[in-house]
Write an enzyme that holds these catalytic residues in place. Structure first.
Site, short mmCIF file in Angstrom:
data_model
loop_
_atom_site.label_atom_id
_atom_site.label_comp_id
_atom_site.label_asym_id
_atom_site.label_seq_id
_atom_site.Cartn_x
_atom_site.Cartn_y
_atom_site.Cartn_z
N ASP A 184 -8.62 7.18 -3.26
CA ASP A 184 -7.36 7.62 -3.87
C ASP A 184 -7.71 8.20 -5.25
O ASP A 184 -8.88 8.41 -5.57
CB ASP A 184 -6.37 6.44 -3.96
CG ASP A 184 -6.78 5.41 -5.01
OD1 ASP A 184 -7.93 5.47 -5.50
OD2 ASP A 184 -5.95 4.55 -5.35
N GLU A 207 0.82 -1.21 0.00
CA GLU A 207 0.00 0.00 0.00
C GLU A 207 0.85 1.26 0.00
O GLU A 207 0.56 2.22 -0.70
CB GLU A 207 -0.96 0.00 1.20
CG GLU A 207 -2.19 -0.84 0.96
CD GLU A 207 -2.91 -0.49 -0.34
OE1 GLU A 207 -2.94 0.69 -0.72
OE2 GLU A 207 -3.42 -1.41 -0.99
N TYR A 216 -6.19 7.31 4.01
CA TYR A 216 -6.16 6.34 2.91
C TYR A 216 -5.50 5.03 3.35
O TYR A 216 -6.05 3.94 3.16
CB TYR A 216 -5.42 6.91 1.67
CG TYR A 216 -5.16 5.79 0.68
CD1 TYR A 216 -6.17 5.39 -0.19
CD2 TYR A 216 -3.96 5.08 0.69
CE1 TYR A 216 -5.98 4.30 -1.04
CE2 TYR A 216 -3.77 4.00 -0.16
CZ TYR A 216 -4.78 3.61 -1.02
OH TYR A 216 -4.61 2.54 -1.83
#
Ligand code: SF4
Length: 339
Positions: free
Chosen positions: A144, A44, A126
């Site tokens: 995102d 990520e 996020y």
């Protein structure tokens, strides 16, 4: 201008179409073959602002070098930065390193709730949503660039996405769209759709699973709307100072862009005599379009000595993490030497 927000029935229909598409179209990516929260967190952080194809080899090498939170926590910062070299946005590497130290200190496991995740260094909304949903199945919707593109098109939403109010509105829409029973697949599906079908240019609306319910499909490229940040031109002069087959290089100190990376020094007329121009390199960084002139130079007095400066051969430069334009320069010097 905005089309009306979908009703729960309409969201459900969209969710079902998206889920069916994802099961048949998802790419086989290395981080989709693991349940390890550490590996998911690594992917990520790497995937923020970087494309999948670029991340794949870095991800594999990273997990070999630092297979666990503890291994990463115990690694020196120079090794962490070197392993990240070329991925850019080095703050992510430092964040991951700081995160590993915090997790190792707390017993080696990530907290399994949003609040706990958000309390850790380097984890913003996020990252908490991505790790929380993918690693632990928490019902948190990610937002995102890909998700914002899909949502603004789906609703023909022409509000400026650089405004915090628009982001908040998009987060509400992402929350309403989320499949709370399977947040991991749902989040990955929206991002996958944005990355492979709802492309910034020439989106493939004809094969899109959301096409029937998409208000923006006939003028998809009008979305998302984002206020342009003007690019500023900047010039800089970088010095090549030789000592035999070695070149003067310095580590960028804390508080400056590229902190922790190595580079050739800026030309300083107070301390250096300028020679001929060797090359001109152009690169972009944040809002700047930089023209970097590279000149031969000699010290007027003695060469500075400190832990943060070294005379390196072009072979030794490979062992250090260099800022991208300076890596380009290092490669040019080694080619010149070989040629
Ligand atoms: S129909 Fe087109 S614009 Fe709408 S979500 Fe699908 S690819 Fe994007």
């Amino acid at each position: 201008m905005t089309s009306s927000t979908p009703t729960e029935k309409q969201w459900k229909k969209l969710r079902t179409s998206l889920a069916a598409w994802y099961q048949s179209a998802k790419r086989d990516l290395p981080w989709r073959r693991t349940n390890d929260p550490y590996a998911i967190a690594v992917s990520e952080l790497m995937l923020q602002q970087t494309q999948v194809v670029t991340v794949i080899p870095y991800y594999g090498r990273w997990l070999k070098a630092f297979p666990t939170w503890r291994a990463l926590a115990e690694a020196p910062e120079s090794a962490v930065i070197k392993a990240w070299e070329g991925l850019g946005y080095y703050r992510r590497a430092r964040n991951l390193h700081a995160l590993a130290k915090a997790v190792a200190e707390a017993g080696g496991e990530l907290p399994r709730n949003e609040e706990g995740l958000r309390s850790l260094p380097g984890i913003g909304p996020y990252t908490a949503a991505a790790i929380g949903s993918i690693a632990f199945g928490l019902p948190l919707a990610v937002l995102d660039g890909n998700v914002m593109r899909v949502l603004t098109r789906l609703l023909a939403l022409s509000d400026d996405i650089s405004r915090p109010q628009t982001r908040a509105k998009l987060q509400e829409l992402a929350d309403a769209f989320l499949d709370r029973k399977n947040p991991s697949d749902h989040n990955q599906a929206v991002m996958e759709l944005g990355a492979t079908v709802c492309l910034p240019r020439n989106p493939m609306c004809l094969i899109c699973p959301l096409s029937a319910g998409c208000a923006g499909r006939d003028h998809a490229e009008d979305f998302p709307v984002k206020a342009r940040v003007a690019t500023e031109k900047r010039k800089e002069t970088v010095a090549i100072l030789r000592h035999g087959n070695r070149f003067y290089c310095e580590e960028v100190p804390e508080g400056k862009p590229w902190h922790g990376l190595w580079r050739f020094p800026d030309f300083d007329p107070e301390r250096m005599k300028r020679g001929e121009t060797l090359a001109t390199i152009r690169y972009g960084i944040t809002k700047y379009a930089v023209t970097m002139e590279v000149v031969e130079a000699k010290w007027k007095g003695r060469s500075p000595v400190s832990m943060a400066v070294r005379y390196l051969t072009t072979e030794e430069m490979a062992e250090f993490a260099f800022a991208a334009p300076h890596r380009k320069l290092a490669k040019a010097l080694s080619i010149k030497k070989a040629g």
